[in-house]
Design a protein around this motif. Structure first.
Motif, PDB file in Angstrom:
ATOM      1  N   GLY A   1      66.343  35.835  10.889  1.00  0.00           N
ATOM      2  CA  GLY A   1      66.872  36.535  12.055  1.00  0.00           C
ATOM      3  C   GLY A   1      65.816  37.328  12.788  1.00  0.00           C
ATOM      4  O   GLY A   1      65.849  37.468  14.011  1.00  0.00           O
ATOM      5  N   LYS A   2      64.850  37.837  12.045  1.00  0.00           N
ATOM      6  CA  LYS A   2      63.743  38.564  12.660  1.00  0.00           C
ATOM      7  C   LYS A   2      62.830  37.618  13.431  1.00  0.00           C
ATOM      8  O   LYS A   2      62.369  37.942  14.528  1.00  0.00           O
ATOM      9  CB  LYS A   2      62.955  39.296  11.576  1.00  0.00           C
ATOM     10  CG  LYS A   2      61.687  39.976  12.075  1.00  0.00           C
ATOM     11  CD  LYS A   2      60.904  40.564  10.916  1.00  0.00           C
ATOM     12  CE  LYS A   2      59.572  41.134  11.384  1.00  0.00           C
ATOM     13  NZ  LYS A   2      58.781  41.670  10.241  1.00  0.00           N
ATOM     14  N   GLN A   3      62.585  36.424  12.888  1.00  0.00           N
ATOM     15  CA  GLN A   3      61.648  35.482  13.507  1.00  0.00           C
ATOM     16  C   GLN A   3      62.257  34.770  14.706  1.00  0.00           C
ATOM     17  O   GLN A   3      61.612  34.649  15.744  1.00  0.00           O
ATOM     18  CB  GLN A   3      61.182  34.469  12.457  1.00  0.00           C
ATOM     19  CG  GLN A   3      60.373  35.088  11.329  1.00  0.00           C
ATOM     20  CD  GLN A   3      60.103  34.119  10.207  1.00  0.00           C
ATOM     21  OE1 GLN A   3      60.371  32.926  10.325  1.00  0.00           O
ATOM     22  NE2 GLN A   3      59.577  34.622   9.098  1.00  0.00           N
ATOM     23  N   ASN A   4      63.493  34.291  14.555  1.00  0.00           N
ATOM     24  CA  ASN A   4      64.113  33.552  15.656  1.00  0.00           C
ATOM     25  C   ASN A   4      65.626  33.630  15.505  1.00  0.00           C
ATOM     26  O   ASN A   4      66.253  32.787  14.853  1.00  0.00           O
ATOM     27  CB  ASN A   4      63.646  32.090  15.657  1.00  0.00           C
ATOM     28  CG  ASN A   4      63.945  31.399  16.969  1.00  0.00           C
ATOM     29  OD1 ASN A   4      64.986  31.615  17.586  1.00  0.00           O
ATOM     30  ND2 ASN A   4      63.034  30.548  17.406  1.00  0.00           N
ATOM     31  N   GLU A   5      66.217  34.651  16.081  1.00  0.00           N
ATOM     32  CA  GLU A   5      67.659  34.870  15.940  1.00  0.00           C
ATOM     33  C   GLU A   5      68.457  33.774  16.629  1.00  0.00           C
ATOM     34  O   GLU A   5      69.510  33.349  16.130  1.00  0.00           O
ATOM     35  CB  GLU A   5      68.026  36.236  16.516  1.00  0.00           C
ATOM     36  CG  GLU A   5      69.489  36.580  16.371  1.00  0.00           C
ATOM     37  CD  GLU A   5      69.811  37.988  16.829  1.00  0.00           C
ATOM     38  OE1 GLU A   5      70.995  38.276  17.062  1.00  0.00           O
ATOM     39  OE2 GLU A   5      68.867  38.806  16.958  1.00  0.00           O
ATOM     40  N   ARG A   6      67.965  33.289  17.764  1.00  0.00           N
ATOM     41  CA  ARG A   6      68.705  32.248  18.493  1.00  0.00           C
ATOM     42  C   ARG A   6      68.810  30.971  17.667  1.00  0.00           C
ATOM     43  O   ARG A   6      69.864  30.330  17.613  1.00  0.00           O
ATOM     44  CB  ARG A   6      68.006  31.973  19.819  1.00  0.00           C
ATOM     45  CG  ARG A   6      68.737  30.962  20.694  1.00  0.00           C
ATOM     46  CD  ARG A   6      68.019  30.787  22.017  1.00  0.00           C
ATOM     47  NE  ARG A   6      67.996  32.036  22.778  1.00  0.00           N
ATOM     48  CZ  ARG A   6      67.410  32.167  23.965  1.00  0.00           C
ATOM     49  NH1 ARG A   6      66.789  31.128  24.517  1.00  0.00           N
ATOM     50  NH2 ARG A   6      67.435  33.324  24.593  1.00  0.00           N
ATOM     51  N   ARG A   7      67.735  30.583  17.011  1.00  0.00           N
ATOM     52  CA  ARG A   7      67.765  29.376  16.190  1.00  0.00           C
ATOM     53  C   ARG A   7      68.691  29.556  14.985  1.00  0.00           C
ATOM     54  O   ARG A   7      69.391  28.619  14.586  1.00  0.00           O
ATOM     55  CB  ARG A   7      66.350  29.032  15.727  1.00  0.00           C
ATOM     56  CG  ARG A   7      66.259  27.782  14.869  1.00  0.00           C
ATOM     57  CD  ARG A   7      64.820  27.450  14.546  1.00  0.00           C
ATOM     58  NE  ARG A   7      64.057  27.134  15.741  1.00  0.00           N
ATOM     59  CZ  ARG A   7      62.762  26.846  15.750  1.00  0.00           C
ATOM     60  NH1 ARG A   7      62.077  26.848  14.604  1.00  0.00           N
ATOM     61  NH2 ARG A   7      62.145  26.564  16.875  1.00  0.00           N
ATOM     62  N   LEU A   8      68.694  30.769  14.413  1.00  0.00           N
ATOM     63  CA  LEU A   8      69.571  31.036  13.274  1.00  0.00           C
ATOM     64  C   LEU A   8      71.035  30.914  13.680  1.00  0.00           C
ATOM     65  O   LEU A   8      71.850  30.350  12.938  1.00  0.00           O
ATOM     66  CB  LEU A   8      69.276  32.434  12.716  1.00  0.00           C
ATOM     67  CG  LEU A   8      70.005  32.820  11.432  1.00  0.00           C
ATOM     68  CD1 LEU A   8      69.587  31.936  10.275  1.00  0.00           C
ATOM     69  CD2 LEU A   8      69.729  34.292  11.086  1.00  0.00           C
ATOM     70  N   ARG A   9      71.370  31.441  14.853  1.00  0.00           N
ATOM     71  CA  ARG A   9      72.752  31.317  15.326  1.00  0.00           C
ATOM     72  C   ARG A   9      73.103  29.866  15.628  1.00  0.00           C
ATOM     73  O   ARG A   9      74.254  29.442  15.448  1.00  0.00           O
ATOM     74  CB  ARG A   9      72.948  32.185  16.565  1.00  0.00           C
ATOM     75  CG  ARG A   9      72.896  33.676  16.280  1.00  0.00           C
ATOM     76  CD  ARG A   9      73.174  34.496  17.536  1.00  0.00           C
ATOM     77  NE  ARG A   9      73.111  35.920  17.290  1.00  0.00           N
ATOM     78  CZ  ARG A   9      74.112  36.652  16.817  1.00  0.00           C
ATOM     79  NH1 ARG A   9      75.279  36.054  16.560  1.00  0.00           N
ATOM     80  NH2 ARG A   9      73.985  37.942  16.609  1.00  0.00           N
ATOM     81  N   ALA A  10      72.127  29.099  16.095  1.00  0.00           N
ATOM     82  CA  ALA A  10      72.374  27.682  16.371  1.00  0.00           C
ATOM     83  C   ALA A  10      72.690  26.919  15.095  1.00  0.00           C
ATOM     84  O   ALA A  10      73.397  25.898  15.131  1.00  0.00           O
ATOM     85  CB  ALA A  10      71.162  27.077  17.070  1.00  0.00           C
ATOM     86  N   LEU A  11      72.184  27.409  13.976  1.00  0.00           N
ATOM     87  CA  LEU A  11      72.482  26.792  12.680  1.00  0.00           C
ATOM     88  C   LEU A  11      73.833  27.236  12.132  1.00  0.00           C
ATOM     89  O   LEU A  11      74.241  26.793  11.049  1.00  0.00           O
ATOM     90  CB  LEU A  11      71.383  27.131  11.674  1.00  0.00           C
ATOM     91  CG  LEU A  11      69.999  26.536  11.969  1.00  0.00           C
ATOM     92  CD1 LEU A  11      68.965  27.078  10.982  1.00  0.00           C
ATOM     93  CD2 LEU A  11      70.048  25.015  11.897  1.00  0.00           C
ATOM     94  N   GLY A  12      74.520  28.106  12.843  1.00  0.00           N
ATOM     95  CA  GLY A  12      75.836  28.556  12.421  1.00  0.00           C
ATOM     96  C   GLY A  12      75.846  29.785  11.536  1.00  0.00           C
ATOM     97  O   GLY A  12      76.861  30.070  10.893  1.00  0.00           O
TER      98      GLY A  12
END
Length: 336
Positions: free
Chosen positions: A184-195
């Motif tokens: 979440g610190k590195q790339n929150e948008r990508r983490l949310r895209a993974l659900g």
């Protein structure tokens, strides 16, 4: 060297009672208590990137929980310490539920506001000393015994709790829970895209850090046998952030080394001159410019010995690339 660092650090701390007198034990105990608080802050600042300017409020709440419990007749640490952790954890959970809806500077300002609210509440507790603070009649008992009164025993209790806190934070940081925080610190948008929603993970981490800070506050109240609203001020939160950054925010032992280093350097410089902050400031700036704190010199040294010319070759290559680009640009202009 990395595996030996914890053994050397905690082994050295364990040997302090064999060579130090009572004032030395008090100084080292203060450093270890701050190290515990800094470790709890480093747990959310390192993997989670959460810069909390209200972390000292949780530490102060833990201290007040012990002081108020003692005033009300509960002197045993087996009851008071869990109470301190619970009170600080609930405070962190409630305030974190609001603060973690924001990011960046807004998060810093909201945590600062909540910390100052707790500070002013502590000042208004006239029944428990108010702005003058609250003096403890004695240190907490353990199962009815006054073991914490002995400086050496208190030293080992603090050392054991610090080691347990470092181990717990290390295990959490390396667990799937900690990996979600780091992602979440590195790339929150990508983490949310993974659900995966990072908010509940951050909230739980924030509450855990608050509870551990409450434990450090309970120990600090026993060390000084005094509780003051100053324990909750934003200045204390800033000191904890300095300790984490000075030691290295991305490492487990960094906050411990930073806290011990800051406390010992402050004590040494204050004995040299009353204007010790003039000397302490530049030292802190040098540590921050190092980008790794006290935990990184050996890593940097190993990297430099392993490849002494790598940085030079990279720099020359970058310069050559810029020169070629400039030449091509100038050639293009002439052709035009």
């Amino acid at each position: 060297m990395t595996r030996l660092a914890p053994l050397l650090l905690f082994g050295g701390l364990a040997l302090v009672p064999a060579f130090g007198d009572a004032p030395t034990l008090t100084l080292v105990a203060r450093g270890m208590i701050y190290a515990l608080a800094a470790t709890s802050l480093g747990f959310i600042l390192g993997p989670g990137g959460l810069v909390s300017f209200g972390h000292a409020a949780a530490m102060g709440i833990g201290a007040y929980a012990v002081g108020i419990a003692m005033e009300e007749g509960t002197r045993d640490a087996l009851l008071a310490f869990p109470l301190a952790m619970a009170a600080a954890g609930v405070f962190a959970l409630v305030t974190g539920a609001v603060s973690l809806k924001t990011r960046g500077v807004y998060f810093i300002m909201i945590t600062l506001a909540f910390g100052q609210m707790a500070f002013f509440v502590a000042q208004s507790l006239s029944a428990y000393g108010g702005d003058d603070g609250l003096s403890l009649a004695a240190r907490s008992t353990v199962a009815g015994r006054r073991w914490l009164k002995d400086p050496a025993t208190f030293h080992f209790v603090v050392l054991g709790l610090l080691a347990a806190t470092v181990l717990a934070c290390r295990m959490l940081a390396r667990s799937p829970f900690g990996r979600v925080l780091s992602a979440g610190k590195q790339n929150e948008r990508r983490l949310r895209a993974l659900g995966v929603d990072p908010y509940p993970y951050r909230l739980v981490a924030f509450a855990i850090a608050g509870a551990l800070a409450g434990l450090s506050g309970a120990l600090y109240a026993n060390l000084t046998e005094f509780v003051s609203p100053a324990y909750l001020s934003w200045h204390r939160s800033a000191e904890l952030i300095v300790m984490v950054v000075a030691g290295g925010a991305g490492t487990v032992l960094g906050p411990v080394a930073g806290a011990l280093g800051v406390v010992l350097v402050e004590e040494g410089l204050s004995r040299l001159t009353e204007h010790w902050r003039i000397l302490f400031g530049p030292l802190l700036v040098l540590l921050v410019l190092g980008r790794g704190g006290l935990a990184s010199p050996m890593k940097s040294l190993r990297g430099g010995l392993a490849s002494p010319t790598k940085g030079l070759r990279g720099g020359l290559a970058a310069v050559a690339g810029k020169v070629r680009g400039l030449a091509a640009l100038m050639g293009g202009r002439r052709d035009g």
